[in-house]
Design a protein around this motif. Structure first.
Motif, PDB file in Angstrom:
ATOM      1  N   THR A   1      21.600   4.220  -4.391  1.00  0.00           N
ATOM      2  CA  THR A   1      20.638   3.855  -4.067  1.00  0.00           C
ATOM      3  C   THR A   1      20.383   2.548  -4.179  1.00  0.00           C
ATOM      4  O   THR A   1      20.913   1.741  -5.080  1.00  0.00           O
ATOM      5  N   VAL A   2      19.443   1.865  -3.436  1.00  0.00           N
ATOM      6  CA  VAL A   2      18.879   0.507  -3.284  1.00  0.00           C
ATOM      7  C   VAL A   2      17.927   0.442  -4.174  1.00  0.00           C
ATOM      8  O   VAL A   2      16.784   0.842  -3.671  1.00  0.00           O
ATOM      9  N   PRO A   3      17.634  -0.123  -5.538  1.00  0.00           N
ATOM     10  CA  PRO A   3      16.478  -0.215  -6.272  1.00  0.00           C
ATOM     11  C   PRO A   3      15.502  -1.038  -5.910  1.00  0.00           C
ATOM     12  O   PRO A   3      14.240  -0.923  -6.284  1.00  0.00           O
ATOM     13  N   ALA A   4      15.638  -2.016  -5.078  1.00  0.00           N
ATOM     14  CA  ALA A   4      14.655  -3.007  -4.841  1.00  0.00           C
ATOM     15  C   ALA A   4      15.006  -3.827  -3.698  1.00  0.00           C
ATOM     16  O   ALA A   4      15.861  -3.902  -3.190  1.00  0.00           O
ATOM     17  N   TYR A   5      13.658  -4.554  -3.040  1.00  0.00           N
ATOM     18  CA  TYR A   5      13.863  -5.156  -1.972  1.00  0.00           C
ATOM     19  C   TYR A   5      12.975  -6.649  -2.232  1.00  0.00           C
ATOM     20  O   TYR A   5      11.990  -6.621  -2.900  1.00  0.00           O
ATOM     21  N   ARG A   6      13.343  -7.608  -1.432  1.00  0.00           N
ATOM     22  CA  ARG A   6      12.710  -8.780  -1.403  1.00  0.00           C
ATOM     23  C   ARG A   6      12.209  -9.046  -0.044  1.00  0.00           C
ATOM     24  O   ARG A   6      12.894  -8.925   0.778  1.00  0.00           O
TER      25      ARG A   6
ATOM     26  N   THR B   1       0.776  -1.212   0.018  1.00  0.00           N
ATOM     27  CA  THR B   1       0.098  -0.082   0.026  1.00  0.00           C
ATOM     28  C   THR B   1       0.750   1.107   0.105  1.00  0.00           C
ATOM     29  O   THR B   1       0.195   2.368  -0.071  1.00  0.00           O
ATOM     30  N   CYS B   2       2.144   1.246  -0.091  1.00  0.00           N
ATOM     31  CA  CYS B   2       3.041   2.284  -0.212  1.00  0.00           C
ATOM     32  C   CYS B   2       2.970   2.885  -1.610  1.00  0.00           C
ATOM     33  O   CYS B   2       3.106   2.288  -2.511  1.00  0.00           O
ATOM     34  N   ALA B   3       2.399   4.096  -1.537  1.00  0.00           N
ATOM     35  CA  ALA B   3       1.931   4.864  -2.610  1.00  0.00           C
ATOM     36  C   ALA B   3       3.189   5.124  -3.555  1.00  0.00           C
ATOM     37  O   ALA B   3       2.988   5.314  -4.844  1.00  0.00           O
ATOM     38  N   ALA B   4       4.366   5.166  -2.948  1.00  0.00           N
ATOM     39  CA  ALA B   4       5.699   5.667  -3.569  1.00  0.00           C
ATOM     40  C   ALA B   4       6.224   4.416  -4.428  1.00  0.00           C
ATOM     41  O   ALA B   4       7.423   4.430  -5.077  1.00  0.00           O
ATOM     42  N   ALA B   5       5.720   3.285  -4.242  1.00  0.00           N
ATOM     43  CA  ALA B   5       6.326   1.983  -4.626  1.00  0.00           C
ATOM     44  C   ALA B   5       5.368   1.082  -5.663  1.00  0.00           C
ATOM     45  O   ALA B   5       4.250   1.322  -5.675  1.00  0.00           O
TER      46      ALA B   5
ATOM     47  N   TRP C   1      12.809   0.278   7.769  1.00  0.00           N
ATOM     48  CA  TRP C   1      14.096  -0.258   7.904  1.00  0.00           C
ATOM     49  C   TRP C   1      14.969   0.964   7.244  1.00  0.00           C
ATOM     50  O   TRP C   1      14.498   1.806   6.656  1.00  0.00           O
ATOM     51  N   THR C   2      16.297   0.830   7.731  1.00  0.00           N
ATOM     52  CA  THR C   2      17.279   1.535   7.312  1.00  0.00           C
ATOM     53  C   THR C   2      18.017   0.946   6.056  1.00  0.00           C
ATOM     54  O   THR C   2      18.579  -0.286   6.264  1.00  0.00           O
ATOM     55  N   PRO C   3      18.185   1.447   4.782  1.00  0.00           N
ATOM     56  CA  PRO C   3      18.780   0.906   3.683  1.00  0.00           C
ATOM     57  C   PRO C   3      20.307   0.525   4.011  1.00  0.00           C
ATOM     58  O   PRO C   3      20.873   1.395   4.646  1.00  0.00           O
TER      59      PRO C   3
ATOM     60  N   PRO D   1      13.637   6.125  -1.032  1.00  0.00           N
ATOM     61  CA  PRO D   1      13.930   7.024   0.108  1.00  0.00           C
ATOM     62  C   PRO D   1      15.073   7.242   0.519  1.00  0.00           C
ATOM     63  O   PRO D   1      15.975   6.055   0.455  1.00  0.00           O
ATOM     64  N   ALA D   2      15.903   8.329   0.792  1.00  0.00           N
ATOM     65  CA  ALA D   2      16.990   8.513   1.092  1.00  0.00           C
ATOM     66  C   ALA D   2      17.524   7.979   2.637  1.00  0.00           C
ATOM     67  O   ALA D   2      18.447   7.528   2.824  1.00  0.00           O
ATOM     68  N   GLY D   3      16.303   8.149   3.541  1.00  0.00           N
ATOM     69  CA  GLY D   3      16.521   7.883   4.861  1.00  0.00           C
ATOM     70  C   GLY D   3      15.692   6.495   5.183  1.00  0.00           C
ATOM     71  O   GLY D   3      15.906   5.492   4.499  1.00  0.00           O
ATOM     72  N   THR D   4      14.893   6.470   6.298  1.00  0.00           N
ATOM     73  CA  THR D   4      14.054   5.294   6.654  1.00  0.00           C
ATOM     74  C   THR D   4      13.032   4.862   5.380  1.00  0.00           C
ATOM     75  O   THR D   4      12.330   5.921   4.839  1.00  0.00           O
ATOM     76  N   ALA D   5      13.050   3.726   5.287  1.00  0.00           N
ATOM     77  CA  ALA D   5      12.090   3.149   4.081  1.00  0.00           C
ATOM     78  C   ALA D   5      10.693   2.584   4.724  1.00  0.00           C
ATOM     79  O   ALA D   5      11.138   1.939   5.782  1.00  0.00           O
TER      80      ALA D   5
END
Length: 327
Positions: A260-265, A13-17, A252-254, A283-287
């Motif tokens: 940048t970290v482009p993706a997460y599983r 539901t994260c609108a930015a993703a 979490w913190t990347p 996001p630069a900080g907390t994701a």
């Protein structure tokens, strides 16, 4: 007896993703797409000078063989490189100008994959009559981060007009680049149990390059595990009820990769639940992310995540967190 809920694929539901990797469209008349090709991930663009940009990307996931990569500036093809190359310097740009870059792969059979996400970068202003190179970077320190990565740090260089970027070399080959405000980089894609020699050089807006700083020799550890420095940190999970259903809120913190970290599983109860890919700049900080897990209270879940690294591989897992809906 409590009913075990049917587990559907979670929905973010994260609108930015955007969940799952999707095509960003095609350019021109190159419309052939092989089913095995996916968009290159981890695309970054770093201004190297006032007239050049260093573009890097990751190998597309799940592709057996890539013949070449094409780099686009806007809708214009500007560079084509062999499939084993994952970076290139785009030169002949204008100072103090904003550009958008993207990359796509071509398979060994000639099929063309989808475009990567677009990244935007602005070149610095030109510096007239600047012939002074930055000072040599300070002491280079580092350590192997597992079998396939190394974390490097160095002392900042100084320049009368400002340092724009740092280039990291493995032997005589440039393998990575970070912005002038960074003095740290995570180098990935290394071989287990192998000795390496790294150096760092600084560049200014006029493309004056410093002498290489002191060399660092280190060896990766034997084995196949990723180091803890490649894992997201401060990972937290909380259950939330909304509209008669339960969601898991993650934060979490990347990992610090120098980019940048482009993706997460995201893994739920030991199984891959979804892949989270930001449609814009991460996001630069907390994701943060949130997804649906069902309508029943009292269900216990275990969650952990891992990040995609600059070379396209997946880093170490975060700490695993347990949470119960309705508690």
């Amino acid at each position: 007896m409590r009913r075990t809920p049917h587990r559907a694929l979670p929905y973010a539901t994260c609108a930015a993703a955007l969940l799952l990797v999707t095509s960003c469209g095609l350019l021109g008349d190159e419309t052939r797409q092989g089913p095995a090709l996916t968009a290159p991930a981890g695309v970054t663009a770093q201004a190297g000078t006032a007239t050049s940009v260093h573009v890097m990307w990751s190998r597309p996931e799940g592709v057996a063989e890539v013949r070449s990569f094409t780099v686009y500036r806007g809708a214009t093809r500007v560079e084509e490189v062999p499939g084993e190359q994952h970076m290139v310097d785009i030169v002949g740009l204008r100072p103090r100008s904003t550009y958008t870059f993207s990359v796509r792969a071509e398979g060994a059979d000639g099929t063309v994959g989808p475009l990567s996400a677009k990244v935007t970068v602005t070149t610095p202003k030109a510096v007239a009559e600047d012939r002074s190179a930055p000072t040599r970077p300070g002491a280079l320190r580092g350590h192997a981060d597992g079998a396939r990565a190394a974390t490097l740090t160095w002392g900042a260089s100084h320049d009368d007009k400002g340092v724009v970027s740092y280039d990291i070399y493995q032997g005589t080959s440039k393998i990575h680049s970070v912005g002038g405000g960074e003095t740290r980089a995570l180098i990935t894609g290394l071989r287990p149990g192998t000795a390496y020699v790294f150096t760092v050089k600084a560049r200014d807006a006029a493309d004056n390059t410093s002498p290489a700083g002191p060399a660092l020799r280190l060896a990766t550890v034997k084995g196949s595990g990723e180091g803890p420095g490649t894992a997201p940190s401060d990972f937290r999970v909380a259950a939330r009820r909304a509209g008669g259903a339960y969601y898991l809120d993650l934060s979490w913190t990347p990992p610090r990769t120098g980019g940048t970290v482009p993706a997460y599983r995201i893994y739920l109860d030991g199984h891959l639940a979804t892949t989270l890919v930001w449609g814009d700049a991460p996001p630069a900080g907390t994701a943060r992310n949130s997804f649906y897990v069902g309508r029943d209270a009292g269900v216990r879940h275990k969650v952990r995540i891992r990040a995609q690294l600059p070379d396209g591989t997946w880093g170490a897992f975060s700490a695993e967190r347990a949470v119960t809906t309705g508690s």
